[in-house]
Design a protein around this motif. Structure first.
Motif, mmCIF file in Angstrom:
data_model
loop_
_atom_site.group_PDB
_atom_site.id
_atom_site.type_symbol
_atom_site.label_atom_id
_atom_site.label_comp_id
_atom_site.label_asym_id
_atom_site.label_seq_id
_atom_site.Cartn_x
_atom_site.Cartn_y
_atom_site.Cartn_z
ATOM 1 N N UNK A 70 -14.278 25.912 21.065
ATOM 2 C CA UNK A 70 -13.331 25.803 22.186
ATOM 3 C C UNK A 70 -12.397 27.003 22.219
ATOM 4 N N UNK A 71 -11.913 27.332 23.431
ATOM 5 C CA UNK A 71 -10.948 28.414 23.568
ATOM 6 C C UNK A 71 -9.847 27.975 24.535
ATOM 7 N N UNK A 72 -8.697 28.542 24.346
ATOM 8 C CA UNK A 72 -7.562 28.158 25.175
ATOM 9 C C UNK A 72 -6.985 29.376 25.885
ATOM 10 N N UNK A 73 -6.717 29.201 27.189
ATOM 11 C CA UNK A 73 -6.086 30.248 27.984
ATOM 12 C C UNK A 73 -4.833 29.660 28.617
ATOM 13 N N UNK A 74 -3.696 30.110 28.140
ATOM 14 C CA UNK A 74 -2.400 29.558 28.541
ATOM 15 C C UNK A 74 -2.398 28.050 28.251
ATOM 16 N N UNK A 75 -2.252 27.200 29.287
ATOM 17 C CA UNK A 75 -2.196 25.763 29.018
ATOM 18 C C UNK A 75 -3.506 25.059 29.377
ATOM 19 N N UNK A 76 -4.607 25.821 29.507
ATOM 20 C CA UNK A 76 -5.918 25.247 29.816
ATOM 21 C C UNK A 76 -6.844 25.479 28.632
ATOM 22 N N UNK A 77 -7.538 24.417 28.221
ATOM 23 C CA UNK A 77 -8.466 24.521 27.095
ATOM 24 C C UNK A 77 -9.890 24.349 27.618
ATOM 25 N N UNK A 78 -10.816 25.210 27.164
ATOM 26 C CA UNK A 78 -12.205 25.204 27.612
ATOM 27 C C UNK A 78 -13.098 24.836 26.435
ATOM 28 N N UNK A 79 -14.121 24.035 26.708
ATOM 29 C CA UNK A 79 -15.043 23.665 25.643
ATOM 30 C C UNK A 79 -16.209 22.863 26.181
ATOM 31 N N UNK A 80 -17.067 22.397 25.260
ATOM 32 C CA UNK A 80 -18.267 21.675 25.632
ATOM 33 C C UNK A 80 -17.984 20.190 25.801
ATOM 34 N N UNK A 81 -18.761 19.566 26.672
ATOM 35 C CA UNK A 81 -18.672 18.115 26.865
ATOM 36 C C UNK A 81 -19.143 17.417 25.587
ATOM 37 N N UNK A 82 -18.422 16.445 25.075
ATOM 38 C CA UNK A 82 -18.852 15.734 23.852
ATOM 39 C C UNK A 82 -20.178 15.014 24.023
ATOM 40 N N UNK A 83 -20.597 14.775 25.283
ATOM 41 C CA UNK A 83 -21.823 14.019 25.528
ATOM 42 C C UNK A 83 -23.027 14.912 25.755
#
Length: 272
Positions: free
Chosen positions: A256-269
């Motif tokens: 996962x990576x974070x840009x300012x107050x938004x976090x991006x990553x993969x769906x757990x499913x």
């Protein structure tokens, strides 16, 4: 004993005139309008019915200087309720102002009652009369959050769509394209149907469980009173999550990576 000494009311004895005046005002108003009186005659709840038969309460907290000073008024209103008061006024003056305020909010409550009665409202679960927002189910994992102006309930409310982008984006486009068709002469719910070109799931036909799915992380529908409000964008997945659960999950993933107050990553499913 310590608690009794710290009770402010015991240090401010109310004069006999306070009680005689209050009881006289209650008799003039009518005991049938009184829903509750505490033993110290300091808190009174009055009940009223608006022109549509809805029941309402107003709580009056009186101080020792009544009727020179007005009581504090607590109401379940979406707008501020300010009482106009003169020393010669009585409870009946407050009650009449309360009735007038109820009628001024009639259209707002009519609009909200229609939404509550004919659609599946996901949040708030048991809306108070003061609540101006409704999150209405549109379909599986798709909903719209509306913020209604209580002073102008027949005007276009603020709308915020929740769901996967491939489902939400067409709805946003329809709302923007059809905004000019909004008709203040018809109901709020019918306007929303016309603008979005949809029919909201009916309470009479569809069960709430058909579109209210549990969070894919905590496996619960309610988390601190909130329903799942984040959905996987992959059309083949569409799994809903609570924002708090998803944030905590993604924080623990090295990918996962974070840009300012938004976090991006993969769906757990589906890992998309």
């Amino acid at each position: 004993e310590i608690a009794l000494k710290n009770t402010q009311d015991l240090h401010i004895p109310r004069p006999p005139e306070y009680y005689s005046c209050l009881v006289r005002d209650l008799e003039i108003l009518g005991w049938n309008k009184v829903a509750y009186v505490d033993t110290g005659l300091a808190t009174i709840k009055l009940k009223a019915e608006d022109s549509c038969g809805r029941q309402h309460l107003i709580t009056l907290k009186l101080n020792a200087k009544y009727p020179t000073e007005p009581p504090d008024c607590l109401v379940d209103f979406p707008v501020q309720f300010a009482v106009s008061w003169m020393p010669q006024n009585s409870l009946i003056d407050i009650y009449n102002q309360f009735l007038a305020a109820l009628e001024s909010l009639k259209e707002f409550w009519d609009a909200m009652d229609e939404i509550d009665g004919q659609t599946w409202v996901l949040e708030p679960e048991n809306p108070a009369r003061a609540a101006t927002t409704r999150r209405i189910a549109i379909g599986a994992n798709v909903s719209v959050n509306i913020e209604v102006d209580p002073r102008h309930p027949n005007m276009l409310p603020e709308c915020y769509f929740l769901g996967a982008d491939h489902v939400v984006n067409p709805l946003r486009m329809k709302l923007n394209d059809n905004m000019h068709l909004w008709d203040p002469e018809i109901s709020l719910l019918q306007n929303l149907k016309d603008l979005l070109e949809i029919d909201f799931p009916s309470r009479a036909v569809i069960e709430k469980s058909d579109f209210a799915k549990d969070c894919g992380i905590c496996y619960a529908y309610r988390l601190d009173g909130s329903a799942p409000d984040q959905v996987c964008d992959d059309p083949r997945c569409g799994q809903p999550f609570h924002q708090a659960c998803l944030y905590e999950w993604l924080q623990g993933l090295p990918s996962s990576r974070q840009s300012f107050n938004v976090i991006f990553g993969e769906c757990p499913y589906c890992n998309k």
